[in-house]
Design a protein around this motif. Sequence first.
Motif, PDB file in Angstrom:
ATOM      1  N   TYR A 279      69.347  63.451   2.922  1.00  0.00           N
ATOM      2  CA  TYR A 279      69.344  64.256   1.704  1.00  0.00           C
ATOM      3  C   TYR A 279      67.915  64.701   1.436  1.00  0.00           C
ATOM      4  O   TYR A 279      66.976  64.356   2.182  1.00  0.00           O
ATOM      5  N   THR A 280      67.716  65.442   0.353  1.00  0.00           N
ATOM      6  CA  THR A 280      66.393  65.876  -0.069  1.00  0.00           C
ATOM      7  C   THR A 280      66.219  65.493  -1.533  1.00  0.00           C
ATOM      8  O   THR A 280      67.205  65.416  -2.270  1.00  0.00           O
ATOM      9  N   PHE A 281      64.989  65.229  -1.945  1.00  0.00           N
ATOM     10  CA  PHE A 281      64.777  64.978  -3.368  1.00  0.00           C
ATOM     11  C   PHE A 281      63.455  65.581  -3.820  1.00  0.00           C
ATOM     12  O   PHE A 281      62.500  65.698  -3.057  1.00  0.00           O
ATOM     13  N   ILE A 282      63.441  65.999  -5.086  1.00  0.00           N
ATOM     14  CA  ILE A 282      62.235  66.499  -5.740  1.00  0.00           C
ATOM     15  C   ILE A 282      61.690  65.391  -6.624  1.00  0.00           C
ATOM     16  O   ILE A 282      62.442  64.729  -7.339  1.00  0.00           O
ATOM     17  N   TRP A 283      60.384  65.190  -6.541  1.00  0.00           N
ATOM     18  CA  TRP A 283      59.734  64.191  -7.382  1.00  0.00           C
ATOM     19  C   TRP A 283      58.711  64.869  -8.296  1.00  0.00           C
ATOM     20  O   TRP A 283      58.044  65.819  -7.920  1.00  0.00           O
ATOM     21  N   GLY A 284      58.666  64.384  -9.507  1.00  0.00           N
ATOM     22  CA  GLY A 284      57.694  64.872 -10.477  1.00  0.00           C
ATOM     23  C   GLY A 284      57.089  63.694 -11.206  1.00  0.00           C
ATOM     24  O   GLY A 284      57.805  62.767 -11.595  1.00  0.00           O
ATOM     25  N   MET A 285      55.755  63.717 -11.378  1.00  0.00           N
ATOM     26  CA  MET A 285      55.055  62.584 -11.978  1.00  0.00           C
ATOM     27  C   MET A 285      54.167  63.041 -13.128  1.00  0.00           C
ATOM     28  O   MET A 285      53.636  64.156 -13.108  1.00  0.00           O
ATOM     29  N   ALA A 286      53.988  62.162 -14.089  1.00  0.00           N
ATOM     30  CA  ALA A 286      53.094  62.436 -15.218  1.00  0.00           C
ATOM     31  C   ALA A 286      52.555  61.122 -15.741  1.00  0.00           C
ATOM     32  O   ALA A 286      53.213  60.086 -15.646  1.00  0.00           O
ATOM     33  N   GLY A 287      51.335  61.177 -16.283  1.00  0.00           N
ATOM     34  CA  GLY A 287      50.776  59.959 -16.857  1.00  0.00           C
ATOM     35  C   GLY A 287      49.270  59.944 -16.861  1.00  0.00           C
ATOM     36  O   GLY A 287      48.610  60.954 -17.101  1.00  0.00           O
ATOM     37  N   GLU A 288      48.692  58.791 -16.542  1.00  0.00           N
ATOM     38  CA  GLU A 288      47.263  58.536 -16.701  1.00  0.00           C
ATOM     39  C   GLU A 288      46.399  59.299 -15.708  1.00  0.00           C
ATOM     40  O   GLU A 288      45.305  59.732 -16.040  1.00  0.00           O
ATOM     41  N   ASN A 289      46.873  59.438 -14.455  1.00  0.00           N
ATOM     42  CA  ASN A 289      46.051  60.118 -13.458  1.00  0.00           C
ATOM     43  C   ASN A 289      46.914  60.901 -12.479  1.00  0.00           C
ATOM     44  O   ASN A 289      48.142  60.863 -12.533  1.00  0.00           O
ATOM     45  N   GLN A 290      46.265  61.637 -11.574  1.00  0.00           N
ATOM     46  CA  GLN A 290      46.962  62.479 -10.615  1.00  0.00           C
ATOM     47  C   GLN A 290      46.701  62.073  -9.174  1.00  0.00           C
ATOM     48  O   GLN A 290      47.050  62.816  -8.261  1.00  0.00           O
ATOM     49  N   ALA A 291      46.110  60.898  -8.958  1.00  0.00           N
ATOM     50  CA  ALA A 291      45.798  60.445  -7.603  1.00  0.00           C
ATOM     51  C   ALA A 291      47.088  60.045  -6.899  1.00  0.00           C
ATOM     52  O   ALA A 291      47.702  59.026  -7.239  1.00  0.00           O
ATOM     53  N   PHE A 292      47.490  60.841  -5.899  1.00  0.00           N
ATOM     54  CA  PHE A 292      48.777  60.608  -5.246  1.00  0.00           C
ATOM     55  C   PHE A 292      48.859  59.201  -4.650  1.00  0.00           C
ATOM     56  O   PHE A 292      49.898  58.557  -4.679  1.00  0.00           O
ATOM     57  N   GLY A 293      47.752  58.707  -4.119  1.00  0.00           N
ATOM     58  CA  GLY A 293      47.761  57.405  -3.467  1.00  0.00           C
ATOM     59  C   GLY A 293      47.571  56.229  -4.396  1.00  0.00           C
ATOM     60  O   GLY A 293      47.534  55.078  -3.937  1.00  0.00           O
ATOM     61  N   ASP A 294      47.473  56.474  -5.704  1.00  0.00           N
ATOM     62  CA  ASP A 294      47.293  55.383  -6.660  1.00  0.00           C
ATOM     63  C   ASP A 294      48.636  54.716  -6.915  1.00  0.00           C
ATOM     64  O   ASP A 294      49.384  55.107  -7.810  1.00  0.00           O
ATOM     65  N   MET A 295      48.955  53.739  -6.097  1.00  0.00           N
ATOM     66  CA  MET A 295      50.228  53.033  -6.229  1.00  0.00           C
ATOM     67  C   MET A 295      50.040  51.571  -5.865  1.00  0.00           C
ATOM     68  O   MET A 295      49.111  51.202  -5.150  1.00  0.00           O
ATOM     69  N   ASP A 296      50.920  50.750  -6.381  1.00  0.00           N
ATOM     70  CA  ASP A 296      50.886  49.319  -6.111  1.00  0.00           C
ATOM     71  C   ASP A 296      52.040  48.981  -5.181  1.00  0.00           C
ATOM     72  O   ASP A 296      53.204  48.921  -5.599  1.00  0.00           O
ATOM     73  N   ASP A 297      51.723  48.776  -3.905  1.00  0.00           N
ATOM     74  CA  ASP A 297      52.750  48.525  -2.906  1.00  0.00           C
ATOM     75  C   ASP A 297      53.447  47.196  -3.154  1.00  0.00           C
ATOM     76  O   ASP A 297      52.838  46.216  -3.612  1.00  0.00           O
ATOM     77  N   VAL A 298      54.733  47.178  -2.832  1.00  0.00           N
ATOM     78  CA  VAL A 298      55.536  45.956  -2.968  1.00  0.00           C
ATOM     79  C   VAL A 298      55.982  45.539  -1.581  1.00  0.00           C
ATOM     80  O   VAL A 298      56.643  46.304  -0.870  1.00  0.00           O
TER      81      VAL A 298
END
Length: 304
Positions: A279-298
């Motif tokens: 399938y395909t999906f669209i993602w949209g983000m909003a919040g404190e910053n715009q750094a795509f790689g700013d994530m906490d891996d699990v």
Amino acid sequence: MGNYIREDSVRRFGMEGIMELRTASSPRDVKHYTTERLREEFLIQNLFMPGEIKLVYSHIDRIITGAAVPTKALKLAAGDELRADYFLQRREMGVINIGGDGKITIDGKEYAVGYKEAMYIGMGAQDIIFDSVDAKDPARFYLNSVPAHKTYPTVLIKPEGTPEDGVVIVKEENKVELGSLEEANHRVICKYILPGQVESCQLVMGMTKLLPGSVWNTMPCHTHDRRMEVYLYFEMPKDAIVMHYMGEPQETRHIVMRNEEAVISPSWSIHAGCGSQAYTFIWGMAGENQAFGDMDDVAMKDLM
């Protein structure tokens, strides 16, 4: 399928608009939600309504998720919830077309927006009109809108093509291939709105396509405390599903989703899915910053 909407939260705006309000939810409360309550809070159904603009206003980072299906010209108006003279008086917006050829007219300037082409519309744009080239094969405009503090240029965004005035072509470095068929997560990420390509105040937006034989997205998963996210799943056959996983890493839940349904993901929640086919999906983000790689891996071993 059931349509999980609290009717007292739905209001009309303009002649062809529907606005639904959603409040924020605590992870401590979500642990105790039933399936019905989970869907009521986070699942967005029936977005693409012919001849109408459907919007869902979430208190989570004040994002508005919506769609316009213009079988006739549809003008975007500001509902009472915005307390604004016009929709983008204090907001910005990203739009991606997943239907037939469309047109978006912004303050008198018309843009032709084809399949999987997008627009970033900056704060201050007043007259926004959605239309289709052929009403029998209408455009299906999917949109995310968030609060803004500054006006950035309005641009048309294309995955391929030749750059020209007012048109941005997605850079090759923003087309990222990840995963593998062996792990059932071979996918291509196409980043539309992000710093260095299309500037915005806080909106980051793009699309991920799973390749044939792959069914997992965003796995291994992550959270990002500094921003929330909304997914729209599409390009799915009528009888296909995606099991969308959410919740805290040690308190996961799932929502069964079907074609052209969206889901709200709070910043404290993982956001991943496994489909009955690609399938395909669209993602949209909003919040404190715009750094795509700013994530906490699990780590996979830590999921429960």
